[in-house]
Motif scaffolding. Structure first.
Motif, PDB file in Angstrom:
ATOM      1  N   ASP A  65      16.505  40.893  55.690  1.00  0.00           N
ATOM      2  CA  ASP A  65      15.537  41.762  55.015  1.00  0.00           C
ATOM      3  C   ASP A  65      15.380  41.372  53.552  1.00  0.00           C
ATOM      4  N   VAL A  66      16.490  41.076  52.894  1.00  0.00           N
ATOM      5  CA  VAL A  66      16.421  40.652  51.497  1.00  0.00           C
ATOM      6  C   VAL A  66      15.668  39.337  51.372  1.00  0.00           C
ATOM      7  N   ASP A  67      15.925  38.401  52.273  1.00  0.00           N
ATOM      8  CA  ASP A  67      15.184  37.136  52.272  1.00  0.00           C
ATOM      9  C   ASP A  67      13.681  37.386  52.360  1.00  0.00           C
ATOM     10  N   ALA A  68      13.287  38.295  53.249  1.00  0.00           N
ATOM     11  CA  ALA A  68      11.864  38.597  53.427  1.00  0.00           C
ATOM     12  C   ALA A  68      11.280  39.212  52.162  1.00  0.00           C
ATOM     13  N   ALA A  69      12.039  40.102  51.528  1.00  0.00           N
ATOM     14  CA  ALA A  69      11.557  40.755  50.313  1.00  0.00           C
ATOM     15  C   ALA A  69      11.410  39.761  49.171  1.00  0.00           C
ATOM     16  N   VAL A  70      12.392  38.894  48.993  1.00  0.00           N
ATOM     17  CA  VAL A  70      12.324  37.895  47.924  1.00  0.00           C
ATOM     18  C   VAL A  70      11.177  36.913  48.188  1.00  0.00           C
ATOM     19  N   ALA A  71      10.999  36.513  49.441  1.00  0.00           N
ATOM     20  CA  ALA A  71       9.903  35.601  49.782  1.00  0.00           C
ATOM     21  C   ALA A  71       8.547  36.247  49.487  1.00  0.00           C
ATOM     22  N   ALA A  72       8.423  37.527  49.813  1.00  0.00           N
ATOM     23  CA  ALA A  72       7.170  38.235  49.537  1.00  0.00           C
ATOM     24  C   ALA A  72       6.920  38.318  48.034  1.00  0.00           C
TER      25      ALA A  72
END
Length: 482
Positions: free
Chosen positions: A44-51
């Protein structure tokens, strides 16, 4: 009613969480579950940082928006937060025990003021200048957004501190990954609604609630350009170590053990509200509260009786009741920590002239009696360690020089107050206090001025133009005159 969330606000949408772990949020007053939410994992953190990275770097992304367009969007966000003030106030008070009489102004109204302040400030800020060189050229110095900011927010003022971190970041052109504390998650979903309703572009603000491991992963994430953390000094040291190894900019707003110095000419009865706010704001669960109160020896008995009456008269109860002045501690575990400080103080020889236990008639909720100690050794744990609860230490001094020495005898340096009928004298003494901020006959953060600490109270500054500057990096282009 239990509020049950299944999604996380990432990339402008509420999307299903990767994590199956849940956060259970309990009312500090009833001890009952009032909500649940996903606990974000590394995916989830990866997705948030990527966004956030896409929103920052893509052509036409947030960093490329004009200053005016960004400012207008931030003003819309202020409007949307204001429209949800009642819900924000209710959720905060229900979760962390903050009396609504405080939560309304500080958790709902103040964030709106901060968003509007930074929208106005960025419009007035020069981001580029040309400087004549001392050799044969000239230099263009430009201030550009620093990038993706990881903002880690504590439970005691979740919306105020969210605004303190996100408003200057947005104004600068940065994007944000926000990690709320697990104790106060429900209000972050209301904030997400406001972000979406304001038309803030997808990915500019992302929200990943979680525990310590979520925060640790976010702090060390390769896609993050800066970390902004508010919380304990112990955790702040670990974050500073990580950011130091990564050579990553970091702002740390940490703990405090501030002192109120009451001078010989102070009018105690004329400053009741100010003294209460400076010493017991949010049930003492405030980093800037003045847990040490220093009084002239010849006014000690008078001051003791005044403070005893103030604490005895404080209304302790349900934070949702507008009459309540002192609510419960945020969790049962935290109440245990506060009670541990009280027990240690008694063992060290301090005397509880008021409180020292749990309030009668409040069998549910994590309440602690407002407590006043005398016979406190300035070197004792009570005088040196942050309690983060409604516990005050009253200590005498013989002259102002000794008062300043006692106030400065601390590993912290965040706040402090001087109480006097002579403002000029108060300012003179305030300048001798080793602290990032000091109030004279008053203490409250103001969006226009930098806030932060020295020593173990942190690094860097938030609020004011300084808060905006911390979200910008300098870029220099050298030009020849030829």
């Amino acid at each position: 009613m239990v509020t049950d969330h299944k999604t996380l606000f990432i990339g402008g949408e509420q999307i299903p969480a990767s994590s199956t772990e849940r956060i259970e949020i309990r009312s500090a007053t009833t001890e009952e579950v009032v909500g649940t939410a996903p606990c974000a994992d590394n995916v989830d953190v990866d997705a948030a940082v990527a966004a956030a990275r896409r929103a920052f770097e893509d052509p036409g992304g947030w960093s490329a928006w004009s200053v005016e367009d960004r400012a207008s969007a931030i003003e819309r966000l202020a409007d949307e937060v204001a429209a949800r003030a009642d819900r924000i106030t209710h959720f905060v008070s229900s979760q962390n025990g903050m009396p609504t009489v405080i939560a309304g102004p500080l958790e709902s109204d103040m964030p709106v003021k901060i968003y509007r302040y930074y929208a106005d400030l960025i419009r007035r800020t020069e981001l580029e200048e040309t400087r004549p060189g001392l050799l044969c050229g000239r230099a263009i110095v430009r201030r550009a957004p620093i990038g993706v900011i990881a903002a880690i927010v504590p439970w005691n003022y979740p919306n105020l501190i969210t605004a303190i971190k996100s408003a200057p970041a947005l104004a600068a052109g940065c994007t944000v990954v926000l990690k709320p504390s697990p104790e106060t998650v429900l209000d972050s979903y209301v904030f997400a609604e406001a972000v979406a309703a304001a038309g803030i572009p997808a990915g500019v603000i992302n929200i990943v609630p979680g525990r310590a491991d979520t925060g640790s992963y976010l702090v060390s994430h390769r896609g993050v350009d800066k970390v902004s953390f508010t919380g304990s000094t112990a955790v702040g040291r670990q974050i500073a170590k990580t950011c130091g190894e990564l050579l990553r900019p970091v702002t740390l707003e940490l703990g405090g053990k501030s002192a109120a110095i009451i001078l010989d000419d102070a009018d105690l009865s004329g400053n009741i509200e100010g003294l209460f706010q400076a010493t017991l704001l949010n049930n003492g669960q405030t980093c800037v509260v003045n847990g040490r109160i220093l009084v002239p020896r010849n006014r000690f008995d008078e001051s003791r009786d005044f403070l005893a009456a103030l604490l005895n008269g404080a209304v302790v109860g349900d934070p949702l009741d507008p009459a309540t002045q002192i609510g419960p501690m945020v969790t049962e575990v935290h109440r245990g920590r506060v009670e541990g400080h009280i027990a240690r103080a008694k063992a060290d020889g301090a005397r509880a002239v008021v409180g020292g236990g749990r309030p009668a008639g409040l069998d549910r909720g994590w309440f602690v009696e407002p407590t006043l100690f005398t016979d406190v050794d300035p070197s004792s744990a009570l005088a040196q360690q942050e309690v983060f609860g409604p516990v005050l230490a009253l200590m005498p001094y013989d002259d102002v020089e000794q008062a300043v020495q006692i106030a400065n005898d601390s590993s912290y340096g965040l706040a402090g107050t001087i109480w006097t009928a002579d403002e000029a004298r108060g300012i003179e003494i305030a300048e001798q206090i080793q602290s990032g901020t000091v109030g004279v006959n008053y203490y409250m953060l103001d969006p226009v001025a930098p806030f932060g600490g020295i020593k173990a109270s942190g690094l860097g500054r938030e609020l004011g133009p300084e808060g905006l500057s911390s979200c910008l990096r300098h870029h220099t282009t050298y030009l020849s005159t030829i």
